[in-house]
Scaffold this motif. Sequence first.
Motif, PDB file in Angstrom:
ATOM      1  N   GLY A 105     -12.534  17.482 -11.111  1.00 20.60           N
ATOM      2  CA  GLY A 105     -13.461  16.558 -10.422  1.00 20.60           C
ATOM      3  C   GLY A 105     -14.026  15.694 -11.487  1.00 20.60           C
ATOM      4  O   GLY A 105     -13.768  15.756 -12.774  1.00 20.60           O
ATOM      5  N   PRO A 106     -15.045  14.750 -11.147  1.00 18.59           N
ATOM      6  CA  PRO A 106     -15.719  13.814 -11.869  1.00 18.59           C
ATOM      7  C   PRO A 106     -16.347  14.440 -13.124  1.00 18.59           C
ATOM      8  O   PRO A 106     -16.725  15.613 -13.266  1.00 18.59           O
ATOM      9  N   PRO A 107     -16.277  13.634 -14.271  1.00 14.17           N
ATOM     10  CA  PRO A 107     -15.967  12.217 -14.274  1.00 14.17           C
ATOM     11  C   PRO A 107     -14.629  11.870 -14.569  1.00 14.17           C
ATOM     12  O   PRO A 107     -14.271  10.756 -13.995  1.00 14.17           O
ATOM     13  N   VAL A 108     -13.830  12.634 -14.970  1.00 14.17           N
ATOM     14  CA  VAL A 108     -12.384  12.484 -15.096  1.00 14.17           C
ATOM     15  C   VAL A 108     -11.530  13.395 -13.964  1.00 14.17           C
ATOM     16  O   VAL A 108     -11.724  14.498 -13.559  1.00 14.17           O
ATOM     17  N   VAL A 109     -10.894  12.427 -12.787  1.00 17.08           N
ATOM     18  CA  VAL A 109     -10.505  13.098 -11.628  1.00 17.08           C
ATOM     19  C   VAL A 109      -9.034  13.040 -11.797  1.00 17.08           C
ATOM     20  O   VAL A 109      -8.440  11.960 -11.852  1.00 17.08           O
ATOM     21  N   ILE A 110      -8.189  14.110 -11.531  1.00 15.59           N
ATOM     22  CA  ILE A 110      -6.740  14.221 -11.917  1.00 15.59           C
ATOM     23  C   ILE A 110      -6.334  14.837 -10.314  1.00 15.59           C
ATOM     24  O   ILE A 110      -6.833  15.808  -9.896  1.00 15.59           O
ATOM     25  N   PHE A 111      -5.560  14.027  -9.736  1.00 11.08           N
ATOM     26  CA  PHE A 111      -5.178  14.348  -8.336  1.00 11.08           C
ATOM     27  C   PHE A 111      -3.422  13.992  -8.178  1.00 11.08           C
ATOM     28  O   PHE A 111      -3.087  12.990  -8.774  1.00 11.08           O
ATOM     29  N   LYS A 112      -3.010  14.918  -7.406  1.00 12.49           N
ATOM     30  CA  LYS A 112      -1.616  14.369  -6.860  1.00 12.49           C
ATOM     31  C   LYS A 112      -1.578  13.668  -5.425  1.00 12.49           C
ATOM     32  O   LYS A 112      -2.687  13.910  -4.672  1.00 12.49           O
ATOM     33  N   TRP A 113      -0.724  12.603  -5.044  1.00 13.12           N
ATOM     34  CA  TRP A 113      -0.699  11.933  -4.131  1.00 13.12           C
ATOM     35  C   TRP A 113       0.603  11.708  -3.557  1.00 13.12           C
ATOM     36  O   TRP A 113       1.755  11.911  -4.216  1.00 13.12           O
ATOM     37  N   ARG A 114       0.665  11.379  -2.198  1.00 15.90           N
ATOM     38  CA  ARG A 114       1.995  11.071  -1.485  1.00 15.90           C
ATOM     39  C   ARG A 114       1.735   9.751  -0.600  1.00 15.90           C
ATOM     40  O   ARG A 114       0.883   9.392  -0.267  1.00 15.90           O
ATOM     41  N   HIS A 115       2.751   8.984  -0.915  1.00 19.65           N
ATOM     42  CA  HIS A 115       2.918   7.528  -0.205  1.00 19.65           C
ATOM     43  C   HIS A 115       4.266   7.583   0.441  1.00 19.65           C
ATOM     44  O   HIS A 115       5.277   7.801   0.229  1.00 19.65           O
ATOM     45  N   TRP A 116       4.124   7.287   1.865  1.00 16.19           N
ATOM     46  CA  TRP A 116       5.294   7.491   2.770  1.00 16.19           C
ATOM     47  C   TRP A 116       5.281   6.366   3.913  1.00 16.19           C
ATOM     48  O   TRP A 116       4.117   5.974   4.600  1.00 16.19           O
ATOM     49  N   GLY A 117       6.597   6.332   4.411  1.00 16.15           N
ATOM     50  CA  GLY A 117       6.644   5.214   5.495  1.00 16.15           C
ATOM     51  C   GLY A 117       8.299   5.242   5.727  1.00 16.15           C
ATOM     52  O   GLY A 117       8.952   6.066   5.273  1.00 16.15           O
ATOM     53  N   TYR A 118       8.612   4.631   7.070  1.00 17.44           N
ATOM     54  CA  TYR A 118      10.088   4.551   7.278  1.00 17.44           C
ATOM     55  C   TYR A 118      10.493   2.947   6.991  1.00 17.44           C
ATOM     56  O   TYR A 118       9.769   2.075   7.094  1.00 17.44           O
ATOM     57  N   MET A 119      11.696   3.096   6.753  1.00 19.34           N
ATOM     58  CA  MET A 119      12.367   1.738   6.224  1.00 19.34           C
ATOM     59  C   MET A 119      12.735   1.083   7.514  1.00 19.34           C
ATOM     60  O   MET A 119      13.973   1.332   8.016  1.00 19.34           O
ATOM     61  N   ALA A 120      12.106   0.441   8.192  1.00 17.98           N
ATOM     62  CA  ALA A 120      12.168  -0.015   9.470  1.00 17.98           C
ATOM     63  C   ALA A 120      13.157  -1.280   9.365  1.00 17.98           C
ATOM     64  O   ALA A 120      13.727  -1.675  10.483  1.00 17.98           O
ATOM     65  N   ASN A 121      13.032  -2.027   8.190  1.00 20.83           N
ATOM     66  CA  ASN A 121      13.768  -3.490   8.126  1.00 20.83           C
ATOM     67  C   ASN A 121      14.413  -3.347   6.819  1.00 20.83           C
ATOM     68  O   ASN A 121      14.122  -2.689   5.656  1.00 20.83           O
ATOM     69  N   ASP A 122      15.230  -4.543   6.520  1.00 22.70           N
ATOM     70  CA  ASP A 122      15.756  -4.445   5.295  1.00 22.70           C
ATOM     71  C   ASP A 122      14.987  -4.949   4.167  1.00 22.70           C
ATOM     72  O   ASP A 122      13.968  -5.383   4.255  1.00 22.70           O
ATOM     73  N   TYR A 123      15.346  -4.169   2.982  1.00 19.14           N
ATOM     74  CA  TYR A 123      14.763  -4.569   1.839  1.00 19.14           C
ATOM     75  C   TYR A 123      15.437  -6.036   1.149  1.00 19.14           C
ATOM     76  O   TYR A 123      16.646  -5.822   1.249  1.00 19.14           O
ATOM     77  N   VAL A 124      14.526  -6.839   0.921  1.00 17.61           N
ATOM     78  CA  VAL A 124      14.798  -8.204   0.218  1.00 17.61           C
ATOM     79  C   VAL A 124      13.972  -8.292  -0.804  1.00 17.61           C
ATOM     80  O   VAL A 124      12.816  -8.350  -0.793  1.00 17.61           O
ATOM     81  N   GLY A 125      14.532  -8.485  -2.167  1.00 17.95           N
ATOM     82  CA  GLY A 125      13.840  -8.715  -3.194  1.00 17.95           C
ATOM     83  C   GLY A 125      14.423  -9.197  -4.412  1.00 17.95           C
ATOM     84  O   GLY A 125      15.979  -9.414  -4.252  1.00 17.95           O
ATOM     85  N   PHE A 126      13.916  -9.682  -5.573  1.00 17.24           N
ATOM     86  CA  PHE A 126      14.806 -10.153  -6.656  1.00 17.24           C
ATOM     87  C   PHE A 126      14.965  -9.188  -7.714  1.00 17.24           C
ATOM     88  O   PHE A 126      13.884  -8.830  -8.250  1.00 17.24           O
ATOM     89  N   ASN A 127      16.002  -9.032  -8.358  1.00 19.07           N
ATOM     90  CA  ASN A 127      16.106  -7.918  -9.433  1.00 19.07           C
ATOM     91  C   ASN A 127      16.117  -8.500 -10.691  1.00 19.07           C
ATOM     92  O   ASN A 127      15.637  -9.890 -11.011  1.00 19.07           O
ATOM     93  N   ASP A 128      16.339  -7.731 -11.744  1.00 22.80           N
ATOM     94  CA  ASP A 128      16.283  -8.198 -13.225  1.00 22.80           C
ATOM     95  C   ASP A 128      17.204  -9.261 -13.577  1.00 22.80           C
ATOM     96  O   ASP A 128      16.883  -9.759 -14.690  1.00 22.80           O
ATOM     97  N   ARG A 129      18.154  -9.619 -12.766  1.00 26.04           N
ATOM     98  CA  ARG A 129      18.840 -10.689 -13.155  1.00 26.04           C
ATOM     99  C   ARG A 129      18.520 -11.809 -12.475  1.00 26.04           C
ATOM    100  O   ARG A 129      19.035 -13.259 -12.579  1.00 26.04           O
ATOM    101  N   GLY A 130      17.494 -11.789 -11.551  1.00 31.17           N
ATOM    102  CA  GLY A 130      17.018 -12.763 -10.739  1.00 31.17           C
ATOM    103  C   GLY A 130      18.023 -13.160  -9.726  1.00 31.17           C
ATOM    104  O   GLY A 130      17.653 -13.988  -8.710  1.00 31.17           O
ATOM    105  N   ASP A 131      18.847 -12.074  -9.215  1.00 30.01           N
ATOM    106  CA  ASP A 131      19.554 -12.164  -8.084  1.00 30.01           C
ATOM    107  C   ASP A 131      18.646 -11.557  -6.752  1.00 30.01           C
ATOM    108  O   ASP A 131      17.991 -10.568  -7.138  1.00 30.01           O
TER     109      ASP A 131
END
Length: 244
Positions: free
Chosen positions: A147-173
């Motif tokens: 607990g405070p003042p130093v708070v250490i916790f575990k988290w979860r982040h979730w969702g469904y891949m409903a649409n295509d992923y589109v992004g630029f990579n380390d080569r700029g592609d």
Amino acid sequence: MGDKTGLPDYVLDSNAVLKDKDAAWRYGHPPDYAKTRAFYEGSKTMKHEAGSLPDLVEKLVKNWEIEASFKTSLDDWRTIDRTKYTFSLNGGKPQTGEHMLQVGTYNALLTSSSYYDPAHNDFETSHKAFKRMMPTFAWEVTEVYSGPPVVIFKWRHWGYMANDYVGFNDRGDKIRIKAHGGLIDIQGIVIAKVNDKLELESIDVWFDPMDMFRQIARQDKQGTIEAASVTGGCPFAGASKGSE
């Protein structure tokens, strides 16, 4: 702002800062989190008792995420101590709030790879890439270790891949990975320091940034290159909001 408990509203209500009508909002008004909140309620794994430490921590971080993503002036961020606040990834160099305002929350959390590179995706395009792919991306606290003042916790982040992923990579592609419709579920640890007002002074997020991409590309290990490498800078420079 707060209630009779003396606690600030941003640890009591996940949507507290959405009521800050006079704040400088990225698109001129507070965002709509209704679908994400409904998805969270229907698929969360934890049910924290109201007012418990996990409940307070979860609501604090959810309000911080809203501010970091959508409030364009650090002066309007109520969840942080603006004189001390820093953010870091996996024990790396602490970054200021102004830096996060410039690069965005996704770029602050992701590293360069064959799927994505913060150097080739700015604030707007990074948010568009992931929010289009997963229109609802919920977040919860699963365990709190201190607990405070130093708070250490575990988290979860979730969702469904409903649409295509589109992004630029380390080569700029420009990379496209076809949507598989399956669950994307990432987990990690946060070490956060708060003051006596429960304002965040520092956040250090620990997780494997590649875990999400392994799940995104589990049926398409390479993806499709849709554009030649860029020579430098952001390939979206000058693009209007909403373009691809």
